[in-house]
Design a protein around this motif. Structure first.
Motif, PDB file in Angstrom:
ATOM      1  N   GLU A 159      -7.917  -6.635   5.841  1.00  0.00           N
ATOM      2  CA  GLU A 159      -7.878  -7.047   4.134  1.00  0.00           C
ATOM      3  C   GLU A 159      -6.520  -8.377   4.419  1.00  0.00           C
ATOM      4  O   GLU A 159      -7.411  -9.050   3.328  1.00  0.00           O
ATOM      5  CB  GLU A 159      -7.652  -5.795   3.178  1.00  0.00           C
ATOM      6  CG  GLU A 159      -8.451  -5.083   3.229  1.00  0.00           C
ATOM      7  CD  GLU A 159      -8.216  -3.899   2.706  1.00  0.00           C
ATOM      8  OE1 GLU A 159      -7.180  -3.834   1.178  1.00  0.00           O
ATOM      9  OE2 GLU A 159      -8.347  -3.051   2.160  1.00  0.00           O
TER      10      GLU A 159
ATOM     11  N   SER B  65       0.332  -8.370  -1.680  1.00  0.00           N
ATOM     12  CA  SER B  65      -0.333  -8.847  -0.499  1.00  0.00           C
ATOM     13  C   SER B  65      -0.378  -8.012   0.789  1.00  0.00           C
ATOM     14  O   SER B  65       0.597  -7.265   0.707  1.00  0.00           O
ATOM     15  CB  SER B  65      -0.232 -10.432  -0.224  1.00  0.00           C
ATOM     16  OG  SER B  65       1.666 -10.458   0.471  1.00  0.00           O
ATOM     17  N   MET B  66      -1.868  -7.817   1.604  1.00  0.00           N
ATOM     18  CA  MET B  66      -1.942  -7.267   2.599  1.00  0.00           C
ATOM     19  C   MET B  66      -1.333  -8.431   3.612  1.00  0.00           C
ATOM     20  O   MET B  66      -0.743  -7.328   4.516  1.00  0.00           O
ATOM     21  CB  MET B  66      -3.253  -6.594   2.407  1.00  0.00           C
ATOM     22  CG  MET B  66      -3.889  -6.123   2.420  1.00  0.00           C
ATOM     23  SD  MET B  66      -3.192  -3.948   2.321  1.00  0.00           S
ATOM     24  CE  MET B  66      -4.277  -3.408   0.978  1.00  0.00           C
TER      25      MET B  66
ATOM     26  N   THR C 205       0.622  -1.429   0.172  1.00  0.00           N
ATOM     27  CA  THR C 205       0.016  -0.108   0.171  1.00  0.00           C
ATOM     28  C   THR C 205       0.962   0.994   0.064  1.00  0.00           C
ATOM     29  O   THR C 205       2.156   0.986   1.186  1.00  0.00           O
ATOM     30  CB  THR C 205      -1.194   0.059   1.736  1.00  0.00           C
ATOM     31  OG1 THR C 205      -0.073   0.202   2.384  1.00  0.00           O
ATOM     32  CG2 THR C 205      -1.479  -1.108   0.814  1.00  0.00           C
TER      33      THR C 205
ATOM     34  N   GLN D  43      -8.596 -11.647   5.396  1.00  0.00           N
ATOM     35  CA  GLN D  43      -9.041 -12.131   3.911  1.00  0.00           C
ATOM     36  C   GLN D  43      -9.037 -12.751   2.812  1.00  0.00           C
ATOM     37  O   GLN D  43      -9.028 -13.384   1.787  1.00  0.00           O
ATOM     38  CB  GLN D  43     -10.754 -10.788   3.178  1.00  0.00           C
ATOM     39  CG  GLN D  43     -10.772 -10.151   4.289  1.00  0.00           C
ATOM     40  CD  GLN D  43     -11.934 -10.785   5.160  1.00  0.00           C
ATOM     41  OE1 GLN D  43     -13.041 -12.366   4.181  1.00  0.00           O
ATOM     42  NE2 GLN D  43     -12.520 -10.784   6.225  1.00  0.00           N
ATOM     43  N   GLU D  44      -7.251 -12.651   2.990  1.00  0.00           N
ATOM     44  CA  GLU D  44      -6.661 -13.277   1.455  1.00  0.00           C
ATOM     45  C   GLU D  44      -6.991 -14.580   1.708  1.00  0.00           C
ATOM     46  O   GLU D  44      -6.593 -15.258   2.745  1.00  0.00           O
ATOM     47  CB  GLU D  44      -5.117 -12.561   1.652  1.00  0.00           C
ATOM     48  CG  GLU D  44      -5.154 -11.360   1.525  1.00  0.00           C
ATOM     49  CD  GLU D  44      -4.239 -10.221   1.474  1.00  0.00           C
ATOM     50  OE1 GLU D  44      -3.320  -9.471   0.081  1.00  0.00           O
ATOM     51  OE2 GLU D  44      -3.009 -10.775   1.872  1.00  0.00           O
TER      52      GLU D  44
ATOM     53  N   TYR E  54      -6.804  -0.941   8.029  1.00  0.00           N
ATOM     54  CA  TYR E  54      -7.539  -1.610   6.968  1.00  0.00           C
ATOM     55  C   TYR E  54      -6.116  -2.879   6.531  1.00  0.00           C
ATOM     56  O   TYR E  54      -6.588  -3.550   6.458  1.00  0.00           O
ATOM     57  CB  TYR E  54      -8.238  -1.436   5.909  1.00  0.00           C
ATOM     58  CG  TYR E  54      -7.275  -0.220   5.594  1.00  0.00           C
ATOM     59  CD1 TYR E  54      -6.124  -0.968   4.223  1.00  0.00           C
ATOM     60  CD2 TYR E  54      -6.124   0.576   5.691  1.00  0.00           C
ATOM     61  CE1 TYR E  54      -5.146  -0.377   3.775  1.00  0.00           C
ATOM     62  CE2 TYR E  54      -4.902   1.270   4.751  1.00  0.00           C
ATOM     63  CZ  TYR E  54      -4.611   0.434   3.862  1.00  0.00           C
ATOM     64  OH  TYR E  54      -3.709   1.017   3.333  1.00  0.00           O
ATOM     65  N   ILE E  55      -5.037  -2.861   6.673  1.00  0.00           N
ATOM     66  CA  ILE E  55      -4.801  -3.917   6.400  1.00  0.00           C
ATOM     67  C   ILE E  55      -5.021  -5.104   7.227  1.00  0.00           C
ATOM     68  O   ILE E  55      -4.725  -6.623   6.666  1.00  0.00           O
ATOM     69  CB  ILE E  55      -2.715  -2.916   6.600  1.00  0.00           C
ATOM     70  CG1 ILE E  55      -2.900  -2.231   5.324  1.00  0.00           C
ATOM     71  CG2 ILE E  55      -2.268  -4.175   6.372  1.00  0.00           C
ATOM     72  CD1 ILE E  55      -1.149  -2.066   5.507  1.00  0.00           C
TER      73      ILE E  55
END
Length: 207
Positions: free
Chosen positions: A202, A136-137, A78, A205-206, A198-199
């Protein structure tokens, strides 16, 4: 006779002034000598030697962190985290300059001593980059933790150095180190905010 008496009085006054000035000079010289002795004693004191050694350690660490942050910025996913690493890198360069002022304030030459602790923490951060997927997060979440390990090491170090500086009466050094300590704590807080906003969610969810 009056003239003779006045002359004698003047001579007595002149002699008194000379003795006074000589005493003041001797006192001034004694103060300088005492200050030199105290300075030498301070430099030979075990606590002072440890303090200087710890400064050399963190001086090395800060230089290593500058390089590591560049790699972490490049690896981050990000833009927010990239910017955070860039800001921290610039801040770390200021910390290096501030440490040089600390050395100067205690009449010591800025020198580096290899810091095995920071080398290990940085190596762990490099492993994080290798073991996480690019873009990726999850990588960002892992990088934040790696960066905070660096921060916590710095916070512990600077916190201890501030207290030692205060104990030894190095007021200027204490003020400089306190500024860096506060900035390290602020950076740690900012990284937590980025992760929790948020990181981390998220990343969870990966697949």
């Amino acid at each position: 006779m009056a003239t003779k008496t006045n002359t004698t009085a003047a001579q007595t006054t002149d002699a008194s002034d000379i003795q006074s000035k000589t005493a003041e000079k001797d006192s001034s010289t004694m103060k300088v000598d005492n200050a030199t002795v105290e300075k030498d004693e301070m430099k030979n004191a075990p606590l002072h030697k440890f303090f200087v050694d710890a400064l050399k350690d963190i001086y090395y660490a800060e230089e290593a962190i500058v390089s590591a942050l560049g790699k972490m910025q490049e690896a981050a996913t990000t833009e927010e985290l990239k910017d955070a690493f860039e800001d921290h890198q610039l801040q770390t360069k200021k910390h290096i300059s501030r440490l040089e002022k600390v050395f100067k304030s205690i009449d010591e030459k800025p020198e580096k001593k290899k810091c095995d602790a920071i080398e290990g923490i940085i190596k762990e951060g490099e492993e994080v980059i290798k073991s996480t997927q690019e873009g990726s997060m999850t990588r960002d979440a892992a990088l934040i933790i790696a960066a905070q390990k660096v921060e916590h090491y710095e916070i512990a170090t600077y916190g201890g150095l501030v207290q030692l500086a205060i104990t030894m009466g190095h007021d200027k050094a204490a003020d400089l180190l306190e500024k860096t300590l506060q900035e390290e704590e602020d950076t740690d807080y900012d990284l937590t905010e980025i992760a929790e906003t948020y990181i981390n969610f998220e990343a969870e969810q990966e697949d």
